[in-house]
Design an enzyme around this catalytic site. Sequence first.
Site, PDB file in Angstrom:
ATOM      1  N   TYR A  27       0.868  -1.184   0.000  1.00 19.41           N
ATOM      2  CA  TYR A  27       0.000   0.000   0.000  1.00 19.41           C
ATOM      3  C   TYR A  27       0.895   1.220   0.000  1.00 19.41           C
ATOM      4  O   TYR A  27       1.836   1.307   0.804  1.00 19.41           O
ATOM      5  CB  TYR A  27      -0.893  -0.008   1.250  1.00 19.41           C
ATOM      6  CG  TYR A  27      -1.785   1.201   1.393  1.00 19.41           C
ATOM      7  CD1 TYR A  27      -1.497   2.203   2.330  1.00 19.41           C
ATOM      8  CD2 TYR A  27      -2.932   1.344   0.624  1.00 19.41           C
ATOM      9  CE1 TYR A  27      -2.328   3.307   2.469  1.00 19.41           C
ATOM     10  CE2 TYR A  27      -3.766   2.452   0.763  1.00 19.41           C
ATOM     11  CZ  TYR A  27      -3.449   3.433   1.693  1.00 19.41           C
ATOM     12  OH  TYR A  27      -4.273   4.526   1.839  1.00 19.41           O
ATOM     13  N   ASP A  29       9.533   2.866  -0.964  1.00 20.45           N
ATOM     14  CA  ASP A  29       8.521   3.542  -0.150  1.00 20.45           C
ATOM     15  C   ASP A  29       8.814   3.197   1.316  1.00 20.45           C
ATOM     16  O   ASP A  29       8.444   2.121   1.795  1.00 20.45           O
ATOM     17  CB  ASP A  29       7.113   3.095  -0.560  1.00 20.45           C
ATOM     18  CG  ASP A  29       6.058   3.745   0.323  1.00 20.45           C
ATOM     19  OD1 ASP A  29       4.844   3.501   0.088  1.00 20.45           O
ATOM     20  OD2 ASP A  29       6.433   4.485   1.247  1.00 20.45           O
ATOM     21  N   LYS A  66       5.156   9.246   8.367  1.00 21.31           N
ATOM     22  CA  LYS A  66       4.951   8.677   9.718  1.00 21.31           C
ATOM     23  C   LYS A  66       5.963   9.223  10.735  1.00 21.31           C
ATOM     24  O   LYS A  66       5.864  10.368  11.171  1.00 21.31           O
ATOM     25  CB  LYS A  66       4.941   7.146   9.620  1.00 21.31           C
ATOM     26  CG  LYS A  66       3.723   6.624   8.824  1.00 21.31           C
ATOM     27  CD  LYS A  66       3.674   5.122   8.808  1.00 21.31           C
ATOM     28  CE  LYS A  66       2.650   4.614   7.822  1.00 21.31           C
ATOM     29  NZ  LYS A  66       1.277   4.532   8.358  1.00 21.31           N
TER      30      LYS A  66
END
Length: 438
Positions: free
Chosen positions: A146, A241, A269
Amino acid sequence: MPLVLTRSAALQQRAEKLFPGGVNSPVRAFRAVGGEPPFIERGEGAYLWDADGNRYIDYFGSWGPMILGHAFPPVVEAIQQAAARSASFGASTAAEGDLAELVQFAYPSIEKMRFVSSGTEATMSAIRLARAFTGRKYIVKFEGCYHGHADGLLVKAGSGVATFGIPGSAGVPEEAAHFTLALPFNDVPAVETAFEKHRDHIACIIVEPIVGNAGCIPPAPGYLEALRALTKKRGSLLIFDEVMTGFRVALGGAQELYGIRPDLTTLGKILGGGLPVGAFGGPAHIMDQLAPLGPVYQAGTLSGNPLAMAAGIATVGHLRDHRAEVYPKLEKLSAAVADGVAAAAEVEVPLTTNRVGAMFTWFFTPDPVTDYAGAARSSIDRFAAFHRAMLSAGVWLPPSQFEAAFLGTAHTDADIAQTVDAARQAFAAIASKAGPEE
Ligand code: KE4
């Protein structure tokens, strides 16, 4: 003992009148694990408290950012001081350069970068840049990975897309997904075949170097090296990523852990210490294709927001200055909880545990999990029963089999012992209810 969630239930009732499913992000709805989602009122260190005063040991950390624990005093102070000087200017500030220099220290592959406000913006922008730089249209992603909710990336995606078992997303026209090739993770021949078929039309490969959004799935030995070699040979860009793995599995993320230098990196994050920050970066000759220097447009009102920069500087600065003790501590505590829970399951419930540093997943299957298909063979019902039992016992786990759990520096040996004990009781209850076929 069942949780008392009276106030949470009332808040959920109101929320469902205001937000679809009562949430501002689907996976928070607890749909995959059942029961009502507790509303959180505050966090401190390794703990969360909900609106009814229930306390939880947090193995979720807001989906990763809270690696130093909740309300870490230096981060709180940095945000307060920044807020007193106004929350946003829409103009350049020194703080952006301060955080960027911390990123460069940890990620030597990032010569230049751009801050954005989410991981989705980071990956979306990195792909646009890769397409412009190579002049190619196709991108390769992997099933179960994702990378945020940009149209072209909601193809066989992980996280909430996998949790809710939707093949992609309604509203994404086939033209938007047409140039996205979704391949099985940890399968080098599949990538070689894709390059054979699409030759020099593939702009980039984007990969979670350690998958977190199908649950935690480490790269097979040599896999990342193969992606690096194939993209170099074919003139495609390799995008790591590291929104989840960045600053988590090592200060320099998976690229430090495995010694691979990607062309572009996306971060998020932990980078923002809990405030909205994403980033993408790489060599100057690629990044300088971005406006105002080059023809690739990318922008954001709150990009480099002063409060977010302050939280990021305090977080990443602490990780840099204390990395010699932080990462060994995370490794020790994570091994203790992952292995302790696995040992508690041994006699009762078949379990496969995948872990890299302080990200881990217990899959409710006896078989190894090396790709999304393997993760999907897990018993969702057993995971849901485990999640509910652990929540009732005061342990907060990600509400999906297709998510990674996280540990932070505020967790203690006592927290681990309590967690393993709760798991032992949960497995006994699950085993006592299971039929012979399960
Ligand atoms: P955001 O747009 O949610 O900030 O980041 C998207 C993203 C990109 N790349 C990776 C590797 C990610 O893990 C994410 C977001 N992660 C999910 C949870 N695994 C976000 C949680 C949610 O959707 O609420």
